[in-house]
Write an enzyme that holds these catalytic residues in place. Sequence first.
Site, PDB file in Angstrom:
ATOM      1  N   PRO A   1       0.831  -1.209   0.000  1.00  0.00           N
ATOM      2  CA  PRO A   1       0.000   0.000   0.000  1.00  0.00           C
ATOM      3  C   PRO A   1       0.859   1.250   0.000  1.00  0.00           C
ATOM      4  O   PRO A   1       1.902   1.292   0.636  1.00  0.00           O
ATOM      5  CB  PRO A   1      -0.782  -0.110   1.305  1.00  0.00           C
ATOM      6  CG  PRO A   1       0.000  -1.031   2.170  1.00  0.00           C
ATOM      7  CD  PRO A   1       0.725  -1.968   1.246  1.00  0.00           C
ATOM      8  N   GLU A   2       0.428   2.237  -0.749  1.00  0.00           N
ATOM      9  CA  GLU A   2       1.130   3.517  -0.769  1.00  0.00           C
ATOM     10  C   GLU A   2       0.246   4.573  -0.112  1.00  0.00           C
ATOM     11  O   GLU A   2      -0.838   4.260   0.376  1.00  0.00           O
ATOM     12  CB  GLU A   2       1.477   3.885  -2.213  1.00  0.00           C
ATOM     13  CG  GLU A   2       2.444   2.893  -2.835  1.00  0.00           C
ATOM     14  CD  GLU A   2       3.160   3.457  -4.051  1.00  0.00           C
ATOM     15  OE1 GLU A   2       3.226   4.694  -4.177  1.00  0.00           O
ATOM     16  OE2 GLU A   2       3.658   2.666  -4.860  1.00  0.00           O
TER      17      GLU A   2
ATOM     18  N   LYS B   1       2.984   6.948   5.410  1.00  0.00           N
ATOM     19  CA  LYS B   1       2.261   5.679   5.310  1.00  0.00           C
ATOM     20  C   LYS B   1       1.974   5.080   6.686  1.00  0.00           C
ATOM     21  O   LYS B   1       1.602   3.922   6.795  1.00  0.00           O
ATOM     22  CB  LYS B   1       3.060   4.701   4.442  1.00  0.00           C
ATOM     23  CG  LYS B   1       3.160   5.191   2.989  1.00  0.00           C
ATOM     24  CD  LYS B   1       3.421   4.075   2.015  1.00  0.00           C
ATOM     25  CE  LYS B   1       4.883   3.768   1.893  1.00  0.00           C
ATOM     26  NZ  LYS B   1       5.130   2.695   0.913  1.00  0.00           N
TER      27      LYS B   1
ATOM     28  N   ARG C   1      14.572  -1.610  -7.493  1.00  0.00           N
ATOM     29  CA  ARG C   1      13.123  -1.495  -7.686  1.00  0.00           C
ATOM     30  C   ARG C   1      12.779  -1.445  -9.172  1.00  0.00           C
ATOM     31  O   ARG C   1      13.381  -0.690  -9.942  1.00  0.00           O
ATOM     32  CB  ARG C   1      12.590  -0.215  -7.015  1.00  0.00           C
ATOM     33  CG  ARG C   1      12.895  -0.104  -5.532  1.00  0.00           C
ATOM     34  CD  ARG C   1      12.285  -1.219  -4.714  1.00  0.00           C
ATOM     35  NE  ARG C   1      10.829  -1.238  -4.803  1.00  0.00           N
ATOM     36  CZ  ARG C   1      10.032  -0.502  -4.032  1.00  0.00           C
ATOM     37  NH1 ARG C   1      10.523   0.308  -3.132  1.00  0.00           N
ATOM     38  NH2 ARG C   1       8.715  -0.590  -4.168  1.00  0.00           N
TER      39      ARG C   1
END
Length: 469
Positions: free
Chosen positions: A2-3, A58, A262
């Site tokens: 989740p961002e 977050k 990434r």
Amino acid sequence: MPELPEVETVKNVLNKIVTNKTIKSIDVYRDLTIEGDKNEFVSSLTGETFLNVSRIGKYLIFHLTNDKVIISHLRMEGKYYEYQESERDSKYAKVVFHFIDKTKLCYDDSRAFGLMKLSTESEYQKEEMIKKLGPEPFDINDVSSIIKKVKKSNKPIKTTLLDQTLITGLGNIYVDETLYASKIHPLTPANKINKDEWESIINNAKEILSIAIEMGGSTIKSYHPGKDIDGNFQTRIKVYGRSGEICPTCGHTFRFIKVGGRGTTFCPLCQLKKGAPINIGLTGKIASGKSVALNIFKELGAATISSDEIVKDLYQKKEIASLIEKNLHLKFKGNVVDKEQLRNHLLINIKDKKKLEKLIHPLVEEEIKNFLSKEANPIRVVEVPLLFESKVDHYFDTIVVIDIDQKIQKERLKKRNPQSAIYLEEINKTNKIDENKNKATYLINNDNDLASFKKEIKSIFTEAKDRIS
Ligand SMILES: [Zn+2]
């Protein structure tokens, strides 16, 4: 994972679920999910009532009565589910809050990377994990302090944005989207980003995050913000996860690279790389003028290498000669590869061509990698006839494809090698230049005279130089 927009959605859902609920008891099924003393976590929170939930970056911040606070980070797979007491806990429940109204809140975490920490109203913002976070894009109006902070950093902009200490709230999806919207290459060194570009990054991040929050975040792979709740931002994603698709802005193909480990998708043309080095991959059909172009680049001051040269050097090595002998069942006269003998062998044993390619391609790739990592010259050009077929195109941030009219190609080949001119159509079929033209940063034409060809190469070189200065 989740961002920010997904966590914002979770926060909104949680506010509806937990507000005014009083904790009757707490079950902790995995001690490590609680940072600090588990028993203190349980005893301190039992009997308290949830007031509301806020968010910093977050991190979810649960505010309770008596100034108690829970800091929660979902990490990879953390989720909160509401159930009736009579229902079973969720499958991967790690912490369960039982409420006096006979409902319960399960913290579910299949990967078990998430964490919770007990804190207080006066202390939680001083906790190390919260303290180190930079401002969210929404809180940045002046980029000058950012520019100051990265003045000495040549880390890629993508890595810089993912590191939450400069700016918080941008994860992998939203960094890719923001950089695409800002037309900035993900590998651009942070200190090469100018004021206008930083403003563009912040403004685009604000806009993209706002849209994502409005749409409830993204539902990507297994991540759902809550039970029966899906985000819809994935329908608006322009570049993330779309490698190989066509850029709607310029028509080129999105590319996939790894930046700091990434996965990163970007448009190599809209997001031209700035900052050294500029690695140029040069390709084209037979007799299209690749070697001529390579020489022009060299004369202009670039470091150059061609895969044909690499192969030539490899063929001079004894161990390579014996490797080919062993695999193709032939015996060279000397200790090195006899090119003439090899060519004649391949004419009869057509299937061995593939075998040979399988042996040689990885070695050539290794040499290209070596060259690109060790070369001091900031502009490097590598000529690879089978750039796309041998899948080495991802080493280059700029790809130059030389295009040529088939009639002209045939004429030029005739002069060089009358025999192969007969098989031109067959030869053209063995490379995949035509279907990969859209991957070119520059598609240049060599149908005309040398002077105009030189001019085109020179403008590519000048642009590369401008990009590193
Ligand atoms: Zn594009």
